[in-house]
Design a protein around this motif. Sequence first.
Motif, PDB file in Angstrom:
ATOM      1  N   GLN A  13       0.832  -1.207   0.000  1.00 57.82           N
ATOM      2  CA  GLN A  13       0.000   0.000   0.000  1.00 57.82           C
ATOM      3  C   GLN A  13       0.864   1.253   0.000  1.00 57.82           C
ATOM      4  O   GLN A  13       0.596   2.210  -0.741  1.00 57.82           O
ATOM      5  CB  GLN A  13      -0.934  -0.006   1.220  1.00 57.82           C
ATOM      6  N   GLU A  14       1.924   1.260   0.816  1.00 60.39           N
ATOM      7  CA  GLU A  14       2.818   2.423   0.865  1.00 60.39           C
ATOM      8  C   GLU A  14       3.520   2.628  -0.468  1.00 60.39           C
ATOM      9  O   GLU A  14       3.688   3.769  -0.917  1.00 60.39           O
ATOM     10  CB  GLU A  14       3.843   2.242   1.986  1.00 60.39           C
ATOM     11  N   ALA A  68       3.247   5.873  -2.810  1.00 59.90           N
ATOM     12  CA  ALA A  68       4.459   6.570  -3.249  1.00 59.90           C
ATOM     13  C   ALA A  68       4.480   6.718  -4.770  1.00 59.90           C
ATOM     14  O   ALA A  68       4.872   7.771  -5.299  1.00 59.90           O
ATOM     15  CB  ALA A  68       5.704   5.828  -2.771  1.00 59.90           C
ATOM     16  N   GLU A  69       4.049   5.691  -5.488  1.00 65.43           N
ATOM     17  CA  GLU A  69       3.991   5.773  -6.947  1.00 65.43           C
ATOM     18  C   GLU A  69       2.971   6.820  -7.390  1.00 65.43           C
ATOM     19  O   GLU A  69       3.212   7.564  -8.342  1.00 65.43           O
ATOM     20  CB  GLU A  69       3.652   4.404  -7.538  1.00 65.43           C
ATOM     21  N   GLU A  70       1.821   6.875  -6.718  1.00 62.20           N
ATOM     22  CA  GLU A  70       0.815   7.887  -7.063  1.00 62.20           C
ATOM     23  C   GLU A  70       1.353   9.291  -6.805  1.00 62.20           C
ATOM     24  O   GLU A  70       1.164  10.203  -7.618  1.00 62.20           O
ATOM     25  CB  GLU A  70      -0.461   7.668  -6.249  1.00 62.20           C
ATOM     26  N   THR A  71       2.044   9.466  -5.690  1.00 63.07           N
ATOM     27  CA  THR A  71       2.630  10.766  -5.375  1.00 63.07           C
ATOM     28  C   THR A  71       3.668  11.149  -6.412  1.00 63.07           C
ATOM     29  O   THR A  71       3.726  12.296  -6.861  1.00 63.07           O
ATOM     30  CB  THR A  71       3.273  10.733  -3.964  1.00 63.07           C
ATOM     31  N   ARG A  72       4.491  10.181  -6.821  1.00 63.97           N
ATOM     32  CA  ARG A  72       5.492  10.443  -7.852  1.00 63.97           C
ATOM     33  C   ARG A  72       4.822  10.854  -9.164  1.00 63.97           C
ATOM     34  O   ARG A  72       5.239  11.812  -9.815  1.00 63.97           O
ATOM     35  CB  ARG A  72       6.339   9.188  -8.074  1.00 63.97           C
ATOM     36  N   GLN A  81       1.893  12.229  -9.567  1.00 65.70           N
ATOM     37  CA  GLN A  81       1.334  13.571  -9.405  1.00 65.70           C
ATOM     38  C   GLN A  81       2.433  14.627  -9.492  1.00 65.70           C
ATOM     39  O   GLN A  81       2.240  15.681 -10.108  1.00 65.70           O
ATOM     40  CB  GLN A  81       0.612  13.687  -8.061  1.00 65.70           C
ATOM     41  N   ALA A  82       3.584  14.344  -8.898  1.00 66.75           N
ATOM     42  CA  ALA A  82       4.695  15.293  -8.944  1.00 66.75           C
ATOM     43  C   ALA A  82       5.196  15.464 -10.371  1.00 66.75           C
ATOM     44  O   ALA A  82       5.479  16.585 -10.808  1.00 66.75           O
ATOM     45  CB  ALA A  82       5.836  14.827  -8.037  1.00 66.75           C
ATOM     46  N   ILE A  83       5.285  14.363 -11.108  1.00 67.43           N
ATOM     47  CA  ILE A  83       5.725  14.446 -12.503  1.00 67.43           C
ATOM     48  C   ILE A  83       4.731  15.262 -13.324  1.00 67.43           C
ATOM     49  O   ILE A  83       5.124  16.121 -14.124  1.00 67.43           O
ATOM     50  CB  ILE A  83       5.907  13.025 -13.092  1.00 67.43           C
ATOM     51  N   THR A  84       3.447  15.025 -13.117  1.00 64.99           N
ATOM     52  CA  THR A  84       2.420  15.775 -13.841  1.00 64.99           C
ATOM     53  C   THR A  84       2.506  17.261 -13.504  1.00 64.99           C
ATOM     54  O   THR A  84       2.447  18.114 -14.405  1.00 64.99           O
ATOM     55  CB  THR A  84       1.016  15.240 -13.489  1.00 64.99           C
TER      56      THR A  84
END
Length: 108
Positions: A47-48, A52-56, A58-61
């Motif tokens: 889950q973590e 973390a992948e979703e946050t990455r 979003q940051a890339i976008t």
Amino acid sequence: MNRTEFVIATAIILFVAFCMGWFSNWLVNRFKRISQADVDQLERMSQELHEAEETRDQAITYLQQREAELTNQLTQTEAELSAAMEGLREARHEAEEMRSWIERHQGS
């Protein structure tokens, strides 16, 4: 050893071998078993990692959008600078023409 004793001895040996095999299998499975705590920890780590992948992503976008905005702003600023430089050239040219005209009329 007669035939009956041989059959009984063979049966006992086979039964002991079966029991030893079953016990060995039970022992291996007992040590191989994954505890619920390990499964919970793996699920939490999964889950973590997903978060973390979703946050990455979003940051890339966000960075791509910001880069596009800054590129657009830079292009607009360069166009404004080019227009200002052209206007300054024209103003200098007009000022030079005015000086020439004033010098001609003062000299006459």
